[in-house]
Write a protein that holds these residues in place. Structure first.
Motif, mmCIF file in Angstrom:
data_model
loop_
_atom_site.group_PDB
_atom_site.id
_atom_site.type_symbol
_atom_site.label_atom_id
_atom_site.label_comp_id
_atom_site.label_asym_id
_atom_site.label_seq_id
_atom_site.Cartn_x
_atom_site.Cartn_y
_atom_site.Cartn_z
ATOM 1 N N TRP A 40 61.620 140.212 63.121
ATOM 2 C CA TRP A 40 60.832 141.181 63.882
ATOM 3 C C TRP A 40 60.010 142.047 62.928
ATOM 4 C CZ3 TRP A 40 65.976 140.409 63.646
ATOM 5 C CH2 TRP A 40 66.774 141.370 63.012
ATOM 6 N N ASN A 41 59.627 141.485 61.783
ATOM 7 C CA ASN A 41 58.877 142.225 60.771
ATOM 8 C C ASN A 41 57.401 142.383 61.123
ATOM 9 O OD1 ASN A 41 58.849 139.346 60.344
ATOM 10 N ND2 ASN A 41 57.710 139.714 58.462
ATOM 11 N N GLU A 42 56.901 141.610 62.095
ATOM 12 C CA GLU A 42 55.489 141.698 62.464
ATOM 13 C C GLU A 42 55.279 142.332 63.835
ATOM 14 O OE1 GLU A 42 54.054 137.709 62.113
ATOM 15 O OE2 GLU A 42 53.930 137.776 59.930
ATOM 16 N N VAL A 43 56.313 142.955 64.364
ATOM 17 C CA VAL A 43 56.210 143.601 65.679
ATOM 18 C C VAL A 43 55.334 144.848 65.564
ATOM 19 C CG1 VAL A 43 57.536 144.771 67.491
ATOM 20 C CG2 VAL A 43 58.434 142.695 66.419
ATOM 21 N N SER A 44 54.568 145.117 66.604
ATOM 22 C CA SER A 44 53.690 146.288 66.590
ATOM 23 C C SER A 44 54.495 147.576 66.423
ATOM 24 C CB SER A 44 52.872 146.352 67.882
ATOM 25 O OG SER A 44 53.710 146.587 68.997
ATOM 26 N N PHE A 45 53.847 148.599 65.899
ATOM 27 C CA PHE A 45 54.522 149.854 65.581
ATOM 28 C C PHE A 45 55.222 150.449 66.794
ATOM 29 C CE2 PHE A 45 54.392 154.509 65.494
ATOM 30 C CZ PHE A 45 55.160 154.756 64.371
ATOM 31 N N TRP A 46 54.552 150.438 67.941
ATOM 32 C CA TRP A 46 55.143 151.125 69.100
ATOM 33 C C TRP A 46 56.231 150.314 69.779
ATOM 34 C CZ3 TRP A 46 54.138 150.165 74.547
ATOM 35 C CH2 TRP A 46 53.337 149.046 74.791
ATOM 36 N N LEU A 47 56.315 148.999 69.488
ATOM 37 C CA LEU A 47 57.403 148.189 70.032
ATOM 38 C C LEU A 47 58.529 148.002 69.019
ATOM 39 C CD1 LEU A 47 55.540 145.378 71.998
ATOM 40 C CD2 LEU A 47 56.870 147.272 72.933
ATOM 41 N N GLY A 48 58.318 148.482 67.785
ATOM 42 C CA GLY A 48 59.309 148.301 66.734
ATOM 43 C C GLY A 48 60.705 148.808 67.084
ATOM 44 N N PRO A 49 60.848 150.052 67.595
ATOM 45 C CA PRO A 49 62.190 150.557 67.907
ATOM 46 C C PRO A 49 62.932 149.687 68.921
ATOM 47 C CG PRO A 49 60.611 152.360 67.834
ATOM 48 C CD PRO A 49 59.811 151.099 67.738
ATOM 49 N N LEU A 50 62.224 149.209 69.951
ATOM 50 C CA LEU A 50 62.872 148.357 70.947
ATOM 51 C C LEU A 50 63.263 147.015 70.334
ATOM 52 C CD1 LEU A 50 63.828 147.794 73.790
ATOM 53 C CD2 LEU A 50 61.475 147.189 74.413
ATOM 54 N N ALA A 51 62.383 146.450 69.518
ATOM 55 C CA ALA A 51 62.692 145.176 68.861
ATOM 56 C C ALA A 51 63.936 145.313 67.981
ATOM 57 C CB ALA A 51 61.507 144.698 68.039
ATOM 58 N N ARG A 52 64.042 146.425 67.252
ATOM 59 C CA ARG A 52 65.211 146.642 66.397
ATOM 60 C C ARG A 52 66.478 146.802 67.222
ATOM 61 N NH1 ARG A 52 61.358 149.750 63.591
ATOM 62 N NH2 ARG A 52 62.074 151.690 64.540
ATOM 63 N N ARG A 53 66.359 147.467 68.375
ATOM 64 C CA ARG A 53 67.530 147.649 69.229
ATOM 65 C C ARG A 53 68.008 146.323 69.800
ATOM 66 N NH1 ARG A 53 71.620 150.110 69.097
ATOM 67 N NH2 ARG A 53 70.347 151.877 68.425
ATOM 68 N N LEU A 54 67.069 145.483 70.246
ATOM 69 C CA LEU A 54 67.440 144.159 70.769
ATOM 70 C C LEU A 54 68.107 143.319 69.680
ATOM 71 C CD1 LEU A 54 64.258 143.302 72.885
ATOM 72 C CD2 LEU A 54 66.521 143.954 73.756
ATOM 73 N N ALA A 55 67.567 143.389 68.472
ATOM 74 C CA ALA A 55 68.151 142.636 67.364
ATOM 75 C C ALA A 55 69.557 143.134 67.043
ATOM 76 C CB ALA A 55 67.257 142.737 66.141
ATOM 77 N N ALA A 56 69.743 144.445 67.102
ATOM 78 C CA ALA A 56 71.066 145.008 66.823
ATOM 79 C C ALA A 56 72.082 144.533 67.852
ATOM 80 C CB ALA A 56 70.998 146.536 66.812
ATOM 81 N N PHE A 57 71.680 144.469 69.127
ATOM 82 C CA PHE A 57 72.559 143.937 70.164
ATOM 83 C C PHE A 57 72.973 142.502 69.818
ATOM 84 C CE2 PHE A 57 70.741 146.746 73.805
ATOM 85 C CZ PHE A 57 71.635 147.761 73.469
ATOM 86 N N GLU A 58 71.990 141.696 69.390
ATOM 87 C CA GLU A 58 72.286 140.296 69.098
ATOM 88 C C GLU A 58 73.221 140.163 67.911
ATOM 89 O OE1 GLU A 58 70.104 136.063 69.319
ATOM 90 O OE2 GLU A 58 68.876 137.677 68.508
ATOM 91 N N VAL A 59 72.981 140.929 66.866
ATOM 92 C CA VAL A 59 73.847 140.853 65.684
ATOM 93 C C VAL A 59 75.282 141.211 66.051
ATOM 94 C CG1 VAL A 59 74.371 141.905 63.450
ATOM 95 C CG2 VAL A 59 72.028 141.222 63.989
#
Length: 367
Positions: A54-73
């Motif tokens: 999720w390194n290329e996710v837009s700035f304003w979607l970054g927090p949500l992308a990180r949260r989804l990834a954390a759930f998966e991990v």
């Protein structure tokens, strides 16, 4: 019961992304990019693997992308040894790596009459729930994989949540996991549904009924209107909006009998459109492309147009989208297995021999 996956190395944290060699881009959406390739562990051993980054996710979607990834991990850390999904191999800065298993997602595998798959799927859910997790996103067929071993595998744990059966909400979420599995069973093995399963299908939980009436409408507005995001496994608006217009324009040509659209990843990492056209009279690709220019003034780009004698159809009369999608993506290894009959196998083999996309290895620099 679900099989236990083969032994895998301990999870590596703070892993180096350079140790993942990209082979093919599987999916790209606004929250992440998913790639197939090979992971080399710290001992130099190679593992077939999938990376979500999720390194290329837009700035304003970054927090949500990180949260989804954390759930998966967190979910994979908990359930990786149960055998219901592929193991977590590594976690690094804005990426995770998990194991790879040969198979096809449900909408491509189409396990019609395959009771073994659905017994395996039910056992997988029982194991997952016993491990204290719900998947929470099993309405999507692409989150079910039919492995080459015939077993059911669960994919994509971004929305997975820890539960306790002692909590009402935990029991409700587990119930919804099962109900979504039964919806797929109704699609592919309707005659095998028991009276109890039919009752479950007819009874949505209260939170689901509230969500369908309120939250889902807001979700669709935000994702589809504001974010231009279509939840179609990364296929996006070119597939959901542009492809039907091209198909309709091609079908209007007097020499065309039938059209089917598919999509594939281009070398530039974009979504390409692929038209399979069955003609009722002699016609050339050049003539059809000229027709599109006249019929569609905005000239949306069509990457590939393949003329075929006839499109393959299933027993229900529907075009075999699963087979044509694999041909368009140059992933032809499973065509014989999925064809279902000798006549369809021969027909699809002829189409595959004339395929126009010969690249399924879309390599990008390591992120």
């Amino acid at each position: 019961m679900p099989r236990i996956s083969s032994p895998s190395p301990p999870v590596e944290y703070h892993a180096d992304p350079a140790r993942f060699a990209v082979d093919t881009v599987l999916k790209r959406d606004v929250f992440s990019t998913v790639e197939r390739g090979v992971w080399t562990d710290r001992h130099g051993r190679d593992w077939p693997a999938v990376r979500r980054r999720w390194n290329e996710v837009s700035f304003w979607l970054g927090p949500l992308a990180r949260r989804l990834a954390a759930f998966e991990v967190k979910a994979l850390e908990r359930v990786t040894k149960t055998g219901v999904t592929t193991p977590l191999l590594a976690v690094g800065d804005r990426f995770l790596v998990r194991g790879w298993v040969e198979g096809a997602p449900l909408q491509i595998a189409r396990p019609t009459g395959d009771l073994h798959f659905f017994h395996s799927a039910r056992a997988a859910l029982h194991t997952l729930h016993s491990a204290g997790y719900v998947h929470n996103d099993l309405a999507k067929q692409q989150n079910w994989l039919r492995g080459a071993d015939g077993e059911a595998w669960l994919m994509d744990f971004q929305l997975a949540l820890p539960i306790s059966r002692r909590w009402k909400i935990g029991r409700v979420l587990a119930y919804e996991d099962i109900r979504h599995l039964l919806k797929h069973k109704r699609t592919y093995c309707p005659e095998a549904l028991t009276a109890r399963e039919k009752k479950v299908l007819a009874t949505k939980s209260l939170p689901t009924r509230v969500w369908m009436a309120t939250g889902k409408k807001v979700y669709r507005f935000v994702t589809r209107r504001l974010m231009s995001y279509s939840d179609t496994e990364g296929r996006g608006p070119r597939v959901t909006q542009v492809a039907p217009r091209i198909a309709a324009a091609l079908a209007a040509h007097p020499a065309v009998a039938e059209v089917h659209m598919a999509d594939f990843q281009t070398l530039g990492g974009k979504v390409g459109l692929y038209a399979f056209v069955a003609a009722r009279a002699p016609v050339t690709v050049e003539a059809l492309r000229a027709h599109l220019v006249q019929a569609m003034p905005d000239r949306p780009h069509l990457d590939q147009l393949q003329l075929v004698e006839a499109l393959p159809h299933g027993a229900d009369g529907a075009v075999r989208d699963d087979l044509l999608l694999l041909i368009a993506r140059n992933q032809i290894e499973m065509l014989d297995v999925l064809a279902g009959s000798e006549a369809v196998r021969l027909q699809v083999a002829e189409i595959a021999r004339g395929r126009l996309n010969l690249t399924d290895r879309i390599t990008r620099p390591a992120a």
